[in-house]
Design an enzyme around this catalytic site. Structure first.
Site, short mmCIF file in Angstrom:
data_model
loop_
_atom_site.label_atom_id
_atom_site.label_comp_id
_atom_site.label_asym_id
_atom_site.label_seq_id
_atom_site.Cartn_x
_atom_site.Cartn_y
_atom_site.Cartn_z
N LEU A 99 -11.88 -13.36 -1.74
CA LEU A 99 -11.79 -14.46 -0.93
C LEU A 99 -12.71 -14.60 -1.40
O LEU A 99 -13.72 -14.35 -0.84
CB LEU A 99 -11.51 -14.18 0.73
N HIS A 115 -12.82 -0.58 3.98
CA HIS A 115 -12.77 0.36 2.61
C HIS A 115 -13.42 1.74 2.81
O HIS A 115 -13.65 2.51 3.58
CB HIS A 115 -14.65 -0.57 1.96
C1 GRF Z 1 -7.37 2.09 1.95
O1 GRF Z 1 -7.74 2.98 0.76
C2 GRF Z 1 -7.97 1.07 1.97
O2 GRF Z 1 -10.12 1.24 2.38
C3 GRF Z 1 -8.61 0.08 0.64
O3 GRF Z 1 -7.52 -0.02 -0.24
C4 GRF Z 1 -5.93 1.16 0.56
C5 GRF Z 1 -5.01 0.89 1.34
O4 GRF Z 1 -4.46 1.90 1.73
N1 GRF Z 1 -9.12 -0.85 1.20
P1 GRF Z 1 -2.91 1.08 2.28
O5 GRF Z 1 -2.49 0.17 1.37
O6 GRF Z 1 -3.03 0.92 3.55
O7 GRF Z 1 -2.02 2.07 2.56
#
Ligand code: GRF
Length: 210
Positions: A99, A115
């Protein structure tokens, strides 16, 4: 003294691109309690996360990057839609797009991300693969405010887990999922009760009140 009425749930938007297990965690915990998910926006048409939102009656929209002349145009349309839905906090939950400043200025100090690493280690794509390739034995999850960099904003919450025997991304993901699904709702709860503030002596440090 009469009891204080409970505070209104904070209207939040969730941005997704894929499976949506973190969105589900928010829907199962804070939604209709401390927060109300008022909008789910996806960068990917057909993302399973959209079905999770629809199943709870949450309005959804798809903003594919390819549908706009540039990222700024996409960001502006996205921000307009989120504002129109009344969102006061934007939660990135597996949102696979960057973004720009223009978007962040529309939600100052009110965009957070989850993350799957202990930042600042292993930012960007493939965090778990990066950590495995490095050979770490401690993995973890970070929830942080979003700035214009890649996973570089101030840390809100982190949690670590020792996984000396992990060999595959699946091993690590299985251990990190429950951490993500606990930390992200907790960060939303803290934001909703205005418990997060920047340390005036160190603006990267987030102080949690109470
Ligand atoms: C998660 O591991 C998050 O940390 C990362 O992307 C993944 C998303 O998983 N940013 P979900 O779509 O919420 O199952």
């Amino acid at each position: 003294m009469p009891d204080q009425p409970p505070p209104e749930p904070l209207p939040i938007a969730v941005l997704v691109s894929g499976t949506g297990t973190n969105l589900q965690a928010l829907l199962d915990t804070v939604h209709t309690r401390e927060a109300r998910v008022v909008a789910v926006a996806s960068s990917v048409a057909g993302a399973p996360a959209l079905e999770r939102a629809a199943a709870r009656g949450v309005p959804t929209e798809v903003f594919p990057r390819a549908g706009y002349s540039d990222r700024g145009a996409r960001d502006e349309t996205l921000a307009d839609w989120l504002h129109a839905r009344g969102a006061r906090l934007v939660v990135l939950a597996g949102y696979m797009e960057l973004l720009g400043e223009g978007f962040l200025e529309r939600f100052p100090g009110a965009v957070i991300n989850v993350h799957p690493s202990l930042l600042p280690a292993f930012p960007g794509l493939g965090a778990i693969e990066q950590a495995l390739a490095y050979g770490v034995t401690v993995f973890g999850v970070t929830v942080h405010f979003v700035d214009a960099g890649v996973d570089s904003g101030p840390v809100i919450l982190q949690r670590a887990v020792e996984l000396p025997d992990a060999r595959t991304p699946g091993d690590v993901l299985a251990a990190l999922r429950p951490l993500e699904h606990a930390l992200l709702p907790e960060a939303v709860r803290l934001f909703a009760r205005a418990a997060l503030r920047r340390d005036p002596e160190h603006p990267r440090r987030i102080v949690i009140d109470g």
